[in-house]
Structures are given as structure tokens and as C-alpha cells.
Design an enzyme around this catalytic site. Structure first.
Site, short mmCIF file in Angstrom:
data_model
loop_
_atom_site.label_atom_id
_atom_site.label_comp_id
_atom_site.label_asym_id
_atom_site.label_seq_id
_atom_site.Cartn_x
_atom_site.Cartn_y
_atom_site.Cartn_z
N LYS A 50 0.82 -1.21 0.00
CA LYS A 50 0.00 0.00 0.00
C LYS A 50 0.86 1.27 0.00
O LYS A 50 2.07 1.23 0.22
CB LYS A 50 -0.96 -0.01 1.19
N ARG B 38 -3.18 -9.53 6.17
CA ARG B 38 -3.74 -9.77 4.83
C ARG B 38 -2.70 -9.34 3.80
O ARG B 38 -2.36 -8.15 3.72
CB ARG B 38 -5.04 -9.00 4.67
#
Length: 814
Positions: free
Chosen positions: A756, A789
Site C-alpha cells: 500500500k 492480509r
């Protein structure tokens, strides 16, 4: 100016009694440049239902894509709750800036014996902030009456009078007709006034308003609102207008809420171009704490802020839709209420505990008890504090009984802390960290300096009543500990922040001393033991989840053409299955199957298309020895995935679809609830957080309660702080660093950081930053994440194992 100084300045204005008239509010706003003049406002008056209606209007207009401000009163826990923009409460920074702007003016008016009141000033604050945030619509709940209420400084574009009963007669008049006449002055100039009044009240409203739209059950109503009864924890509602119809479910139970929904739907259509779907979804998402709020089902526990005979009767009618054996009532009321008529309206209680909420206007619990004894055949007890009264009722209730907390929102707000209060563990390993923790509770600079050296051990932050805070401080000092109290302690009604500091032994002794004490302290002792795992029973291990024995690795399998890291790589079912099987072989504990991207700018995927993407893959993987999660925001997709063999729901919208929590409860499966301001992410949004971790915890608390009230246990509700969703990279790293604080929610914690944009802060490119992702996984596992995750399973499985080996190497030698 510090926040506690600004808040205390506002609270001190409560010494001035409410008064009729808008001049003082108008003058205060003039000193600020008349920020209200450009606002589009919806103004809602009424004896009962105006707060619920305001919330329905606000939530529905937001569903239509508008930026909406909401101003209501009173607040349940935090004064900033009164003012919300797009569902988020006023920031501390905004409150401070406002007080700095008006302090000189308010002080000068006070010197002239004409200070604005607390409500007048809060109204000005709301309008000032709505103007600053450039909201599309401001929804205002009237305080008292209508004609002379502070909110009537605005020229509303749409208005309503929900209902009229005898209330505040010393201000509004001695008859229903006089009160209705006063309230009807909220009528807008160019739009019909919407009202649920009937009979003499309606006639009085028509004397004031030129044009009226009536909402009710009868055929003579312009808009018909029909209550279809309770379905689970929702109420079925149909609303028929002249050329439109709404069929939906409300989270607010009761036939009276159908009328409120009809009023809200009519108001929404007066101010916005809104579709039937948006109306139905908005009304269904209009949760409103403390209004026939079902907190538990065995025994049934209901919190309802009904505070006059009419609203108590409605509560009794709604309660009758539930089956229960004995009814236990906890009741606390204000001095200006008709106690005997309220008691007579109670739904035939078997056992009543009268109490006194912690506000100056609260009636003595002995007076309330006497009124109940005169009006009912119930066995009546008294307890000075609400929390203690609730404990008595809960202890007396069998699993098939019902417990009802009623009489005032002040009683409800104190009872609700039994479910909503979080004791947040703070990581404090240095004097600097101790200072930061203490300052976060708005402690004065002198207090922070004096107490920081005592904070390098077990530290908890929570919110309590002022008298509870003082008792905790005295007891902890006697044990050698410390309790830092917010500077808001100069008042005696509002809950305030405290930071407690002690060793485990001192906490254990403190809990023992609190047992049996009044003012809700005995209940606090149990919460304290739970938060610190003191003298707790062995956990229930009958149900096992992949994260029960350490950090579980969730492998991401996106069946999408546009995901930010692996979009388009696994669109074919066989490719997705092959990828998933590789992840399982590499050590994945969970497979997360997603059919819609949430990256910035992603196009929404229709329900049927999303089902067609994920279901074949889930069916093909259902025989593997691995838990399968479906990453979706849509309840129909979730249901189809569960039918295909999925085990977990992963909802990045934080239960925005009102069906999602019900689907999870129906299938009895875990659900991931993520903190997300908006999904997909809008990269142009500039979200302000006073404290990103505390703000996320506050907002997740209500989301967790929604799932819990649907029937899920907290070990089934997985919280995700929402890394990368509406936060800056700096804030994302703060979430990662302070991850243990999310343990306050009592739920498993998921961290989704893989590839991210937060890693741009350290010079890594989003979408291609494997090394940074592995480092983030290691930190998350070390800080207690239950699930990580990730896209790259082998590397991150290794990172988790390294972190776990550092904590417990024996685990890998057995």
C-alpha cells in the site's frame, strides 16, 4: 488553548438558564460573520421523534451523495457528538478554534449580564462548522419549541413538526394547541411544513403554516406511513406519497418510527433529487443510539430514552412485540417530568430499580421509586447510580426475561457504557510515551509534568463520571498508583477522560476495593479485571479459528481486472484456483477471494457480476483445508459466497450495507469490520483526525456493537483499522505502531498493509514494495495482530514465524 480549556469554557455557560428568543444567537453569529446565512437547512421540531427523524434525514441525504451536517441534543457521551459532518463528530481542533474565536465576545456579553447560553453557543458552533465544511445540507434538531428556539435563526428550506404533547409548559404554553402553535413557526416560506400531528394540534399548526403535508396511518394523511411489524431487530415500513413509494426496514423499532420515516422521506424529497433506492437504504442505515436499542437478546436488554408519558407508551407498545417472562425496569428521570404518569405508562413491570442519573436536573431515586410504587404492583428497589441499578436488574433477570432502561437519555447514556466503554491499553516504555498518553486525556500541562514518571508500567485510558474519577484517583493513590484526570473535572455531569497508572498487583487490589461500591464503581471493577486479564475464567475453546494460535496469514486472491497490485492476473477461474492452491501450499491460513476493487477510482461492480466472479472460485476451493473469506461490501454477494462454501466475510465498508451484519449472524460466521471513511477511497479527501487511533476505536466501537447486537460474539467480529483508507501515510504508520490499543474492542485484529501507499513515506513504491510489506507484517505480528492480509504468502509466512519465534521460541521446538 488546549481542548479541556475550550470545553470547560462551553460547559461553564450551562449556569445560564434556557430562555426564549433568537436575538442572542443571532448576535453571536453576527460576531462570526453570519456563517448561517448561506446554509441550506432542514429544521425539525416536535415533542417526540425529532432526533430520530433528524438522523433519518441526515443518513438518507448522505446516501444520495450529499455532504450533510447534523445538529442534535443532548449527547450521550461526548459533547462533540451534537455536531456531525457526514456522520463524524466535531473534531477537538474545531471546537478549540471556535472558542478562541468567540471567547472575547462571550466574555464581554457576560460582563453586560447578557451572556449567550450553552445551547445558544453550541447552535452557533454547529452553524459555524457547517459553513466551514461547506455542507450541502444542514439538518437541525430544535431544542425547545420552535418559534423562539436558537435554531430558528436560520431560514429553513424544509421543516417538520413530528408530534406535540404537553412539555415545557412554563415556556411553550399550558395546552397542546399553544405548544403546537409555537412549534409550527419553524415552517419554511416556500415549502410545505411536514407534520405527524393530528386533531387539535394539527389545527393549531395549520393556523401558522400556509401549506402543510400530513404524515400518518389514516387515509386522510397526504403521506401514509405503515408499520409492518418487527422482523428480527428491524421494523418493516412502507411509506406512500402522492407519486412515490418506499418499502424498507428500520433499525429503529416501533410503529411511531414508521411515521418518523414518512416525515424524513418527505423532507428529503423536498431538498434533494433522491431515488427510491437511496431513500430505502438511507432509512435502513439510520442507527440512533439509545432509541429502543436492543443490546442483548438473552436476556432481552433494551435501552430507550423515552422521557414523557407519550414516549413511554410507545416504548411499551414496541416492547410488546417481544416474548419474555418477567420485566425488570431501570428508571431514572429529570425533576421537571410527570413521574406518576410516566410510571403509570410503564409496560407492566415485575421488578423496578429506580436510580438517579449523574446530572443536576435528575430527580431523586427515592421520589421516582415512590411514583412507581403508587402506579404499579412491581417490586421496587432503589440504587443511587445507574450502573449499579443496571447490575441489579441484570443479576435478577433470567435468560427469558427482559431488562428495560428508560426514563431519560441521561439514564440511557450511563447504562450504555456497559457495552460501549473501552479501556484502552497504552504502550508506555519511556517518560516521553507517558507524557503523550497523559496529554491524550486532556490533562493540564502541570498535571502531565508531575505524573509522567509514574506511567512506565500498566496504563489504561477510559471515560468515567466525574465522581467516579475522583474515587478512582483517591483509591489508586492509597495503593501507590495514580489517576490522571482530564481538565474537564471542574464540572460534575459530563463524562471525562482518565488515565490510570499502576502495577498489576495494584490494579488487582483496586478491583477488590471497588467491589460493592456505589456510583457504578462495582461494574467498573469487572471491566478492569477483563481489560487486564485479572482473575478471568479460562477462554472458551469449543470453536477454533485460524488466528487462535498466533497470527494467521490471509492470502489475497483478487478476481478483478483493476486491483492495484495484481489486477487482471487471475480473472480466469482456473488461474485463480491455481494461485489459491499455491498460497495454501506456502502456508496461508485463510484465502480472501475478492471480485471488486476498492482502489482509488475503481468502478463499482454490479452484484450479479461480482457473484459470477467469486462463486465459481469459492466452490472450486471449498474442499481445501483452509478457511475461505469473501471480500465484499454487498450482502447478496456475501450470502451467495457463504452458500458456495465461504467461511468468513470481509467487509471493507464497515457494515455499510445494513444486511451484512444480519447475514453474518444468520450463517454464524466471522465478519471483518474495517474502519473506512469512504469506499472506494477518494484520493482528494482530506480527513482530519484529532487522534487517528482513538478516533478509529471510537467509530469501530459502534460498528462492533451493530454486529454484536445482530447476534455475533466479539471473537467473531474482526476489526481492521483500515490502513490506507482515508489516512495519510503518517497516520497509517501510527496505526501500525499503536496496534495494541485496538485490543480495547475485545475483538481479533486484522492488518491489511500489503503493497500500500503508506510505504511511500519510506521511499517505497506502492504496488511494488515486497520488502516493506514483509517489514510491516513483522511489526504487525509483534504488536499482536491476529491476521495479516497479504499478496505474497511465502515471504510473509516467514515474517510471521520470525516474530512469533522471538516471542515464544519454544513453540517451534516442540
Amino acid at each position: 488553548m488546549e481542548f479541556h480549556e475550550a470545553a470547560n469554557f462551553l460547559f461553564e455557560l450551562r449556569r445560564f438558564a434556557p430562555r426564549a428568543g433568537t436575538d442572542a444567537t443571532q448576535d453571536l453569529l453576527s460576531s462570526l460573520g453570519d456563517p448561517h446565512e448561506g446554509l441550506r437547512c432542514v429544521q425539525i421540531a416536535g415533542s417526540n421523534g425529532k432526533g430520530s427523524t433528524a438522523r433519518m434525514v441526515e443518513r438518507t441525504l448522505r446516501e444520495a451523495g450529499l455532504d450533510v451536517g447534523l445538529y442534535t441534543s443532548p449527547h450521550l457521551d461526548d459533547v462533540r457528538e451534537r455536531i456531525r459532518i457526514n456522520g463524524r463528530k466535531l473534531s477537538e481542533a474545531a471546537l478549540v478554534e471556535f472558542v478562541e474565536s468567540v471567547r472575547t465576545y462571550v466574555t464581554e456579553q457576560g460582563a453586560a449580564n447578557d451572556s449567550p447560553t450553552f445551547f445558544e453557543t453550541m447552535t452557533a458552533l454547529a452553524l459555524w462548522e457547517f459553513d466551514r465544511q461547506d455542507v450541502d445540507v444542514a439538518v437541525l434538531e430544535v431544542g425547545i419549541g420552535g418559534r423562539y428556539d436558537a435554531t430558528s435563526v436560520v431560514d429553513p428550506e424544509a421543516s417538520a413538526v413530528t408530534s406535540v404533547t404537553l412539555e415545557h409548559t412554563h415556556i411553550l404554553g399550558d395546552t397542546v394547541e399553544e405548544i403546537a402553535h409555537d412549534k409550527a413557526h419553524v415552517a419554511p416560506e416556500d415549502t410545505p411544513l411536514v407534520t405527524g400531528t393530528t386533531g387539535d394540534a394539527l389545527a393549531a399548526v395549520r393556523e401558522v403554516a400556509d401549506d402543510v403535508v400530513t404524515v400518518g396511518e389514516g387515509d386522510d394523511a397526504d403521506v401514509t406511513a405503515t408499520y409492518g411489524g418487527r422482523e428480527g431487530l428491524e421494523g418493516a415500513v412502507s411509506v406512500d406519497g402522492p407519486d412515490w413509494r418506499v418499502d424498507t426496514h428500520l433499525p429503529l423499532l416501533g410503529a411511531h418510527q414508521a411515521q418518523n420515516a414518512g416525515i424524513a422521506a418527505t423532507l428529503c424529497q423536498q431538498v434533494a433529487d433522491i431515488s427510491q433506492t437511496e431513500l430505502e437504504r438511507g432509512l435502513r442505515n439510520a442507527h440512533w443510539p439509545g432509541r429502543f436499542e436492543v443490546m442483548n437478546e438473552s436476556p432481552l436488554v433494551v435501552l430507550d430514552g423515552a422521557h414523557n408519558p407519550g414516549s413511554i407508551e410507545r416504548t411499551a407498545e414496541t416492547l410488546s412485540s417481544f416474548d419474555y417472562d418477567d420485566l425488570h425496569v431501570v428508571i431514572g428521570a429529570m425533576v421537571d417530568k410527570d413521574h406518576e404518569r410516566i410510571a403509570a405508562a410503564l409496560p407492566d413491570p415485575d421488578h423496578v430499580v429506580a436510580c438517579r442519573p449523574n446530572v443536576d436536573r435528575a430527580e431523586s431515586h427515592h421520589v421516582v421509586a415512590t411514583a412507581v410504587e403508587n402506579a404499579t404492583d412491581a417490586a421496587v428497589e432503589t440504587r443511587s447510580d445507574v450502573a449499579g441499578a443496571l447490575d441489579i436488574a441484570l443479576d435478577a433477570a433470567e435468560s427469558g426475561d427482559a431488562v428495560l432502561v428508560v426514563g431519560s437519555l441521561y439514564a440511557v447514556r450511563e447504562a450504555r457504557t456497559n457495552w460501549s466503554r473501552s479501556l484502552v491499553p497504552k504502550q508506555v516504555d519511556s517518560l516521553a510515551e507517558a507524557r503523550e498518553a497523559i496529554e491524550s486525556a486532556h490533562v493540564t500541562a502541570a498535571g502531565t509534568q508531575r505524573m509522567r514518571g509514574k506511567g512506565v508500567h500498566r496504563v489504561l485510558r477510559t471515560r468515567v463520571q466525574p465522581r467516579q474519577a475522583q474515587y478512582l484517583k483517591e483509591e489508586l493513590l492509597s495503593l501507590g498508583g495514580e489517576c490522571a484526570i482530564s481538565g474537564l473535572s471542574s464540572q460534575d455531569e459530563e463524562s471525562l477522560d482518565v488515565v490510570t497508572m499502576a502495577t498489576m498487583a495494584q490494579y488487582r487490589r483496586l478491583a477488590g476495593k471497588l467491589d460493592g461500591q456505589p456510583y457504578g464503581l462495582a461494574s467498573f471493577a469487572d471491566e478492569l479485571r477483563s481489560a487486564l486479564s485479572i482473575q478471568q475464567p479460562e477462554p472458551d475453546t469449543s470453536t477454533t479459528y485460524p488466528w487462535d494460535d498466533g497470527t494467521a496469514v490471509m492470502g489475497i486472491c483478487n478476481i478483478t481486472p483493476d486491483s492495484f497490485h495484481d489486477g487482471g492476473e487471475y480473472n480466469a477461474v482456473e488461474d485463480a484456483v491455481a494461485r489459491a492452491e499455491q498460497m495454501v501450499e506456502a502456508g496461508a491460513d485463510i484465502l480472501d477471494i475478492g471480485g471488486e476493487s476498492t482502489r482509488p477510482g475503481a468502478e463499482p461492480v454490479p452484484v450479479e457480476e461480482e457473484i459470477d466472479r467469486v462463486v465459481p472460485v469459492i466452490e472450486a476451493l471449498s474442499e481445501l483445508d483452509v478457511a475461505i473469506s469473501v471480500d465484499t461490501r454487498k450482502a447478496p454477494v456475501a450470502r451467495a459466497a457463504l452458500d458456495a462454501g465461504a467461511d468468513i466475510l470481509n467487509d471493507v465498508s464497515g457494515l455499510e450495507d445494513p444486511e451484512m451484519r444480519l447475514v453474518a449472524a444468520e450463517y454464524d460466521v466471522p465478519v471483518v469490520v474495517m474502519h473506512s471513511i469512504e469506499t472506494p477511497v477518494d484520493p482528494d479527501s482530506d480527513i482530519h483526525y484529532d487522534d487517528v487511533v482513538q478516533d478509529c476505536i471510537d467509530q469501530l466501537t459502534e460498528r462492533v456493537l451493530l454486529a454484536e447486537k445482530a447476534g455475533l460474539n466479539r471473537d467473531q467480529i474482526i476489526v481492521d483499522p483500515g490502513t490506507g483508507f482515508g489516512k495519510s501515510p503518517t497516520e497509517d504508520f501510527e496505526l501500525l505502531d499503536r496496534l495494541p490499543e485496538f485490543e480495547a474492542l475485545g475483538c481479533p485484529i486484522l492488518v491489511g498493509h500489503s503493497h500500500k501507499s503508506l510505504f511511500g513515506l519510506v521511499g517505497q513504491e506502492a504496488g511494488d514494495c515486497l520488502e516493506a510489506t514483509i517489514a510491516g507484517t513483522t511489526l504487525a505480528a509483534e504488536r499482536g495482530a491476529d491476521i495479516v492480509r497479504v499478496h505474497d504468502v511465502p515471504e510473509n509466512v516467514a515474517a510471521v514465524r520470525v516474530a512469533e519465534a522471538a516471542r515464544d521460541p519454544q513453540k517451534f521446538t516442540d
